[in-house]
Write an enzyme that holds these catalytic residues in place. Structure first.
Site, mmCIF file in Angstrom:
data_model
loop_
_atom_site.group_PDB
_atom_site.id
_atom_site.type_symbol
_atom_site.label_atom_id
_atom_site.label_comp_id
_atom_site.label_asym_id
_atom_site.label_seq_id
_atom_site.Cartn_x
_atom_site.Cartn_y
_atom_site.Cartn_z
ATOM 1 N N GLU A 2 19.169 -0.773 43.195
ATOM 2 C CA GLU A 2 19.857 -1.150 41.961
ATOM 3 C C GLU A 2 19.609 -0.098 40.881
ATOM 4 O OE1 GLU A 2 19.948 -5.956 42.625
ATOM 5 O OE2 GLU A 2 18.483 -5.204 41.193
ATOM 6 N N CYS B 146 19.149 3.953 34.249
ATOM 7 C CA CYS B 146 17.794 3.662 34.734
ATOM 8 C C CYS B 146 17.851 3.743 36.265
ATOM 9 C CB CYS B 146 17.384 2.263 34.251
ATOM 10 S SG CYS B 146 15.761 1.793 34.836
ATOM 11 N N CYS C 183 8.747 -1.110 46.846
ATOM 12 C CA CYS C 183 7.646 -0.431 46.152
ATOM 13 C C CYS C 183 6.325 -0.907 46.739
ATOM 14 C CB CYS C 183 7.702 -0.741 44.659
ATOM 15 S SG CYS C 183 6.435 0.138 43.728
ATOM 16 N N CYS D 290 2.926 -4.630 41.372
ATOM 17 C CA CYS D 290 2.616 -5.153 40.030
ATOM 18 C C CYS D 290 2.992 -6.638 39.965
ATOM 19 C CB CYS D 290 3.402 -4.386 38.974
ATOM 20 S SG CYS D 290 3.059 -2.631 38.974
ATOM 21 N N CYS E 24 6.448 -7.778 38.496
ATOM 22 C CA CYS E 24 7.637 -7.048 38.944
ATOM 23 C C CYS E 24 8.148 -7.565 40.284
ATOM 24 C CB CYS E 24 7.289 -5.574 39.052
ATOM 25 S SG CYS E 24 8.645 -4.575 39.685
ATOM 26 N N GLU F 149 7.889 3.520 42.600
ATOM 27 C CA GLU F 149 6.987 4.345 41.795
ATOM 28 C C GLU F 149 7.399 5.815 41.999
ATOM 29 O OE1 GLU F 149 4.527 4.526 39.429
ATOM 30 O OE2 GLU F 149 4.727 6.645 39.903
ATOM 31 N N CYS G 139 13.407 -4.657 32.874
ATOM 32 C CA CYS G 139 12.248 -4.080 33.563
ATOM 33 C C CYS G 139 11.549 -5.134 34.409
ATOM 34 C CB CYS G 139 11.247 -3.541 32.550
ATOM 35 S SG CYS G 139 11.818 -2.041 31.803
#
Ligand code: SF4
Length: 325
Positions: free
Chosen positions: A77, A90, A97, A101, A104, A141, A314
């Site tokens: 995305e 973005c 990932c 986190c 996230c 990341e 985010c």
């Protein structure tokens, strides 16, 4: 050798977005390279040069989310945030990932694979929008896909193509120390944002579990070192989580690290994800925390999130099409 060049030239025509102009001009005729670069970057690209396509677009007044399907069927995305004079793209750097986190969704199903430089560049080209800022802040990341990321930045900056201004590019990272040291030595002059989110190792390990081998003091030190070496303000992002990282001792430690340094502290609010244990702070609490940091002598801004209603803010990017793979 001739054979190798022939192969490479075939590859250029199949996936030309992965090449700088100089690389192309070494392998195919210069006039051919010029024509190809012009068709990639000056006009909308022909289908035969693309290795991905738009699967879905979600639109709200100031934000658009693009879901791209890659050549292997994985999805990523990319978000476009409209500004008065253009917009910010973005961009994602990985499928999934590995960092995990807690705030996230992108890493919810773990890491799948790195994106190629071409896949990063195509995310920007396929939008058909006026992009005047690029932030590597989407899924993944970026510094764990170091070589491909740096190559993508070189392609975006290439004078023969998009000629994208370096100071319009921001890299957002959780700050793996080894890669930060390497980035410091690049002659790129891009903007750097480090997601810090804590003032102690223990709390950071809770929030960003797979960064536990990176000492929080070293992460801060490398950020400050980048600011000095490139003479530019580094942004430290701090996601305010009530009862976790909003104590008076957090304010004291942030002041100890950052007072009189060339940095900006970005206070972020949590955008709801599938982790229901984390709460969004009350606006008043955020304002009070910001005030105390300012009284301690720090430069602070509170960031407004865009695109929550289409899960484009985010931490919310997590392509639903990858879920059953
Ligand atoms: S915030 Fe970034 S590093 Fe952390 S899990 Fe999400 S995509 Fe990965």
């Amino acid at each position: 050798m001739r054979h190798l060049f022939k192969d490479l030239s075939g590859h250029i025509k199949k996936d030309p977005y992965g090449f700088t102009y100089d690389e192309m001009a070494k392998v195919i005729q210069e006039n051919e390279a010029k024509a190809l670069y012009a068709s990639l970057y000056k006009h909308f690209p022909k289908k035969k040069y693309l290795t991905m396509h738009i699967k879905d677009i979600y639109k709200k007044t100031d934000t658009e989310k693009y879901v791209y399907e890659l050549i292997d069927g994985n999805c990523i995305e990319t978000v476009y945030i409209k500004r008065r004079d253009g917009g910010t793209a973005c961009v994602s750097t990985q499928v999934g990932c590995s960092v995990g986190c807690v705030f996230c969704n992108s890493g919810r199903n773990g890491f799948v694979r790195n994106l190629t430089p071409s896949e990063m560049v195509q995310q920007v080209r396929l939008m058909r929008r006026k992009v005047n800022r690029i932030v590597f802040m989407g899924m993944g990341e970026p510094l764990f896909n170091y070589d491909n990321l740096i190559k993508a930045i070189h392609i975006l900056r290439d004078r023969n193509g998009m000629n994208f201004p370096t100071n319009g590019i921001t890299l957002s990272t959780v700050g793996p120390v080894k890669q930060l040291k390497k980035l410091r030595e690049e002659h790129l002059k891009i903007q750097l944002t480090i997601s810090l989110h804590a003032t102690t190792q223990a709390i950071r390990n809770r929030i960003i579990p797979n960064m536990n081998k990176n000492d929080i003091n070293d992460v801060v030190k490398e950020g400050l070192s980048y600011a000095k070496r490139h003479n530019r303000k580094v942004v430290f992002a701090y996601l305010l989580l009530p009862g976790i990282n909003d104590r008076p001792s957090d304010i004291r430690q942030l002041a100890t690290w950052f007072k009189n340094e060339n940095i900006m502290l970005n206070l972020l609010e949590y955008n709801p994800t599938s982790n229901l244990q984390i709460k969004t702070p009350a606006k008043q609490k955020m304002i009070a925390f910001k005030k105390q940091l300012e009284l301690a002598g720090l430069d602070v801004v509170m960031r407004v999130s865009h695109g929550r209603d289409i899960k484009a803010a985010c931490g919310q990017l997590a392509c639903k099409y990858n879920e059953n793979k």
